[in-house]
Write an enzyme that holds these catalytic residues in place. Structure first.
Site, PDB file in Angstrom:
ATOM      1  N   ASP A 135      -8.422  -3.003   3.948  1.00 20.58           N
ATOM      2  CA  ASP A 135      -8.754  -1.874   5.029  1.00 20.58           C
ATOM      3  C   ASP A 135      -8.383  -0.480   4.570  1.00 20.58           C
ATOM      4  O   ASP A 135      -8.908   0.688   4.789  1.00 20.58           O
ATOM      5  CB  ASP A 135      -7.565  -2.077   6.206  1.00 20.58           C
ATOM      6  N   THR A 158      -0.884  -0.409   6.549  1.00 21.50           N
ATOM      7  CA  THR A 158      -0.279  -0.861   5.395  1.00 21.50           C
ATOM      8  C   THR A 158       0.023  -2.170   5.930  1.00 21.50           C
ATOM      9  O   THR A 158       0.545  -2.206   7.057  1.00 21.50           O
ATOM     10  CB  THR A 158       0.940  -0.319   4.469  1.00 21.50           C
ATOM     11  N   GLY A 159      -0.439  -3.276   5.102  1.00 18.59           N
ATOM     12  CA  GLY A 159      -0.323  -4.608   5.824  1.00 18.59           C
ATOM     13  C   GLY A 159      -1.580  -5.568   5.399  1.00 18.59           C
ATOM     14  O   GLY A 159      -2.122  -5.520   4.469  1.00 18.59           O
ATOM     15  N   GLY A 213      -4.839  -6.538   5.444  1.00 20.69           N
ATOM     16  CA  GLY A 213      -5.901  -5.495   5.713  1.00 20.69           C
ATOM     17  C   GLY A 213      -7.075  -6.367   6.424  1.00 20.69           C
ATOM     18  O   GLY A 213      -7.762  -5.573   7.353  1.00 20.69           O
ATOM     19  N   ARG A 269     -12.744  -8.895  -3.226  1.00 20.09           N
ATOM     20  CA  ARG A 269     -12.053  -8.467  -1.712  1.00 20.09           C
ATOM     21  C   ARG A 269     -11.666  -7.207  -1.732  1.00 20.09           C
ATOM     22  O   ARG A 269     -11.105  -6.660  -2.602  1.00 20.09           O
ATOM     23  CB  ARG A 269     -10.835  -9.539  -1.519  1.00 20.09           C
ATOM     24  N   VAL A 270     -12.098  -6.611  -0.528  1.00 23.10           N
ATOM     25  CA  VAL A 270     -11.708  -5.154  -0.270  1.00 23.10           C
ATOM     26  C   VAL A 270     -10.948  -5.357   1.161  1.00 23.10           C
ATOM     27  O   VAL A 270     -11.508  -6.002   2.191  1.00 23.10           O
ATOM     28  CB  VAL A 270     -12.917  -4.361  -0.088  1.00 23.10           C
ATOM     29  N   THR A 277       0.749  -1.274  -0.057  1.00 21.20           N
ATOM     30  CA  THR A 277      -0.112   0.043   0.066  1.00 21.20           C
ATOM     31  C   THR A 277       0.880   1.156  -0.191  1.00 21.20           C
ATOM     32  O   THR A 277       2.041   1.084   0.370  1.00 21.20           O
ATOM     33  CB  THR A 277      -0.861   0.059   1.477  1.00 21.20           C
TER      34      THR A 277
END
Length: 331
Positions: free
Chosen positions: A226, A246-247, A249, A223-224, A195
């Site tokens: 964070d 970032t990571g 989600g 898929r969505v 991200t």
């Protein structure tokens, strides 16, 4: 931090966290990523130095990161299992709590600008899919052919990921370039996700946060993560701080990481670094998630925290030098 020594402005940026350790990056890759983070941070700082708003600085810096094929956002985004680039972004104004987000856009060159347009051109907070692109067009935002976002390294990562999952490899997108030279050849696959994000404090004392992503490689079923979710991947309030994440989600959503950090600053009076560490090194790690955050507070505090081997990051403030980091053992 006493008010008289509060910097007039401050900015922190990230380009993703993940499996980024010494020995994994070639010297050329490391230089490219450090330079890219420095250029983006400097672009945001130029806005703040000229008296511009935190929102403008966040958007300007993220534009550069979205256009840079090194990062999993905009051009260089990860691919879905269907072979598409589906882009997500969000932005939040700490002065007004104005927030905007888009998810699953495929033709809007700068998703972060689409997210901002949601604040300024609609009565909504989050738009998704074809509707989000249609809204962006209605706001006059630049549109591109989906092949604009294609990079060979991300496509190869998709093929490897699908092979591991035993899933079919989709047809190569129409118009996709077949070029592994130039900057795109230096892309480092930092793991399943990545991200970009920026947080800023302006001379008016206002903070803002923005995040943009191509999502996780080989993601399925729409898929969505964070990044476009206010309170999970992005949050900003002048009563607390501004945060971009970032990571992995799904874990950031479950913990409401961005809002959680802001709440610890606002309601418990924790320092920015202590709040970030409590959530990332404590709560996120205990839950089994990995990733990182960048933060800035209205009093000029800047912080980052991550539990991965590395995170591309940079910070700069009025009267302070630019600092760029990649690995865990850098300050």
């Amino acid at each position: 931090m006493a008010d008289q020594i509060r910097p007039k402005w401050a900015l922190v940026a990230h380009g993703g966290a993940g499996a980024i350790s010494r020995g994994q990056l070639s010297p050329e890759q490391e230089v490219a990523y450090r330079d890219a983070m420095a250029v983006a941070a400097d672009a945001g700082a130029a806005v703040l130095r000229a008296g511009g708003s935190a929102m403008d600085a966040v958007e300007a810096a993220i534009h550069l990161l979205e256009d840079d094929p090194l990062f999993n956002a905009g051009r260089g985004a990860a691919f879905t299992a269907e072979g598409r680039n589906e882009l997500d972004a969000s932005i939040m104004d700490g002065a007004t709590l104005g927030a905007g987000a888009v998810a699953g856009v495929t033709t809007t060159r700068h998703p972060i600008s689409a997210a901002r347009a949601v604040i300024e051109g609609s009565t909504h907070v989050m738009l998704g899919g074809e509707g989000a692109d249609a809204f962006a067009r209605s706001q006059g935002l630049e549109q591109v052919d989906p092949s604009y976002f294609f990079t060979e390294r991300r496509w190869l990562a998709l093929e490897k990921g699908l092979a591991r999952l035993g899933l079919p490899i989709p047809a190569r997108p129409t118009g996709a370039p077949q070029d592994l030279s130039g900057k795109a050849a230096l892309v480092h696959e930092e793991g399943k996700y990545g991200t970009v994000g920026v947080v800023a404090l302006d001379a008016h004392g206002d903070v803002a946060a923005g995040t943009s992503t191509g999502g996780s490689s080989a993601k399925r079923w729409g898929r969505v993560g964070d990044s476009p979710i206010i309170g999970a991947g992005t949050y900003a309030s002048n009563k607390g701080c501004a945060v971009s994440c970032t990571g992995a989600g799904e874990y950031f959503i479950r913990l409401g990481v961005a809002h959680e950090i802001c709440a610890l600053v606002r309601h418990k009076g924790l320092s920015l670094q202590a709040a970030a560490d409590q959530v990332i090194q404590g709560e996120l790690t205990a839950l089994g998630g990995d990733g990182g955050v960048i933060c800035v507070a209205p009093d000029g505090q800047m912080a980052w925290s991550f539990n991965t081997p590395g995170m591309y990051r940079a910070r700069i403030a009025d009267g302070e030098p630019l600092v760029v980091g990649v690995y865990k053992d850098e300050t």
